[in-house]
Scaffold this motif. Structure first.
Motif, PDB file in Angstrom:
ATOM      1  N   PHE A  25       0.843  -1.279  -0.585  1.00 10.37           N
ATOM      2  CA  PHE A  25      -0.439  -0.024  -0.011  1.00 10.37           C
ATOM      3  C   PHE A  25       0.453   1.191  -0.203  1.00 10.37           C
ATOM      4  CE2 PHE A  25      -2.583   3.363   2.475  1.00 10.37           C
ATOM      5  CZ  PHE A  25      -3.226   3.842   1.229  1.00 10.37           C
ATOM      6  N   ILE A  26       0.603   2.302  -0.975  1.00 11.33           N
ATOM      7  CA  ILE A  26       1.380   2.824  -1.031  1.00 11.33           C
ATOM      8  C   ILE A  26       0.023   4.539  -0.995  1.00 11.33           C
ATOM      9  CG2 ILE A  26       2.293   5.199  -2.460  1.00 11.33           C
ATOM     10  CD1 ILE A  26       3.643   2.489  -2.240  1.00 11.33           C
ATOM     11  N   SER A  27       0.348   4.733   0.606  1.00  6.91           N
ATOM     12  CA  SER A  27      -0.836   5.978   0.622  1.00  6.91           C
ATOM     13  C   SER A  27       0.257   7.171   0.181  1.00  6.91           C
ATOM     14  CB  SER A  27      -0.630   5.743   2.346  1.00  6.91           C
ATOM     15  OG  SER A  27       0.704   5.924   2.832  1.00  6.91           O
ATOM     16  N   GLU A  28       1.284   7.861   0.300  1.00  6.38           N
ATOM     17  CA  GLU A  28       1.229   8.376  -0.381  1.00  6.38           C
ATOM     18  C   GLU A  28       2.864   8.834  -0.651  1.00  6.38           C
ATOM     19  OE1 GLU A  28       2.129  13.239   2.043  1.00  6.38           O
ATOM     20  OE2 GLU A  28       0.897  11.797   2.690  1.00  6.38           O
ATOM     21  N   ILE A  43       7.865   8.951  -0.576  1.00  7.66           N
ATOM     22  CA  ILE A  43       6.181   7.691  -1.362  1.00  7.66           C
ATOM     23  C   ILE A  43       6.601   6.657   0.826  1.00  7.66           C
ATOM     24  CG2 ILE A  43       5.999   5.479  -1.791  1.00  7.66           C
ATOM     25  CD1 ILE A  43       8.111   6.533  -4.724  1.00  7.66           C
ATOM     26  N   SER A  44       5.180   7.335   1.129  1.00  8.84           N
ATOM     27  CA  SER A  44       4.995   6.726   2.193  1.00  8.84           C
ATOM     28  C   SER A  44       4.573   5.149   1.984  1.00  8.84           C
ATOM     29  CB  SER A  44       3.924   7.162   3.011  1.00  8.84           C
ATOM     30  OG  SER A  44       4.609   8.290   3.910  1.00  8.84           O
ATOM     31  N   VAL A  45       4.941   3.781   1.786  1.00  9.93           N
ATOM     32  CA  VAL A  45       4.445   2.698   1.543  1.00  9.93           C
ATOM     33  C   VAL A  45       4.256   1.922   3.574  1.00  9.93           C
ATOM     34  CG1 VAL A  45       6.969   2.224   2.254  1.00  9.93           C
ATOM     35  CG2 VAL A  45       5.123   0.757   0.830  1.00  9.93           C
ATOM     36  N   ARG A  46       3.346   0.743   3.127  1.00  8.55           N
ATOM     37  CA  ARG A  46       3.004   0.115   3.988  1.00  8.55           C
ATOM     38  C   ARG A  46       3.135  -1.837   3.178  1.00  8.55           C
ATOM     39  NH1 ARG A  46       3.781   3.502   6.037  1.00  8.55           N
ATOM     40  NH2 ARG A  46       2.637   4.950   7.910  1.00  8.55           N
ATOM     41  N   GLY A  47       3.350  -2.376   4.605  1.00  8.65           N
ATOM     42  CA  GLY A  47       3.625  -3.892   3.517  1.00  8.65           C
ATOM     43  C   GLY A  47       5.127  -4.489   2.940  1.00  8.65           C
ATOM     44  N   LEU A  48       6.389  -3.415   3.382  1.00 14.62           N
ATOM     45  CA  LEU A  48       7.460  -3.827   2.619  1.00 14.62           C
ATOM     46  C   LEU A  48       8.796  -3.900   3.594  1.00 14.62           C
ATOM     47  CD1 LEU A  48       8.855  -3.728  -0.316  1.00 14.62           C
ATOM     48  CD2 LEU A  48       9.251  -1.003   0.069  1.00 14.62           C
TER      49      LEU A  48
END
Length: 119
Positions: A25-28, A43-48
């Motif tokens: 998920f790239i939130s921003e 790049i703000s990322v979740r799941g990496l």
């Protein structure tokens, strides 16, 4: 410009999903200019995770350099920021460094939460 940033945020998210074979998920995604003179992309990322970045480092670097070039940004420094005490990558940064910051960020780990992928 707004449509380009929206499209690029979506494309970078799809790139990671395809590369890793799971949801990321790239939130921003921000294109920025700092007071010191640096410009870049954050790049703000979740799941990496750090392991993902190490395994696919070259493909990730190529994609980020291509993205930076599309904004006329020279990717002097590409890094990830991790959540302290974990393997979670929470930000990916690409910077064209000003002269002052070139000296400050010249180490592989300029701070405990930053890992340089390219300098």
């Amino acid at each position: 410009m707004k449509n380009k940033i929206l499209k690029d945020r979506d494309e970078i998210e799809k790139f990671f999903i395809k590369l890793l074979g799971r949801e990321i998920f790239i939130s921003e995604m921000d294109v920025f200019a700092s007071r010191c003179g640096c410009v870049g992309i954050m790049i703000s990322v979740r799941g990496l995770f750090i392991d993902d970045v190490e395994i696919f480092k070259e493909k990730i670097l190529n994609k980020l350099e291509e993205l930076a070039k599309s904004y006329n940004i020279n990717a002097d420094w590409i890094f990830v920021r991790v959540l302290p005490g974990s393997d979670d990558v929470i930000n990916i940064g690409v910077r064209e460094l000003c002269d002052v910051c070139k000296g400050e960020y010249k180490f592989k780990k300029p701070r405990p939460d930053l890992i340089s992928l390219k300098f």
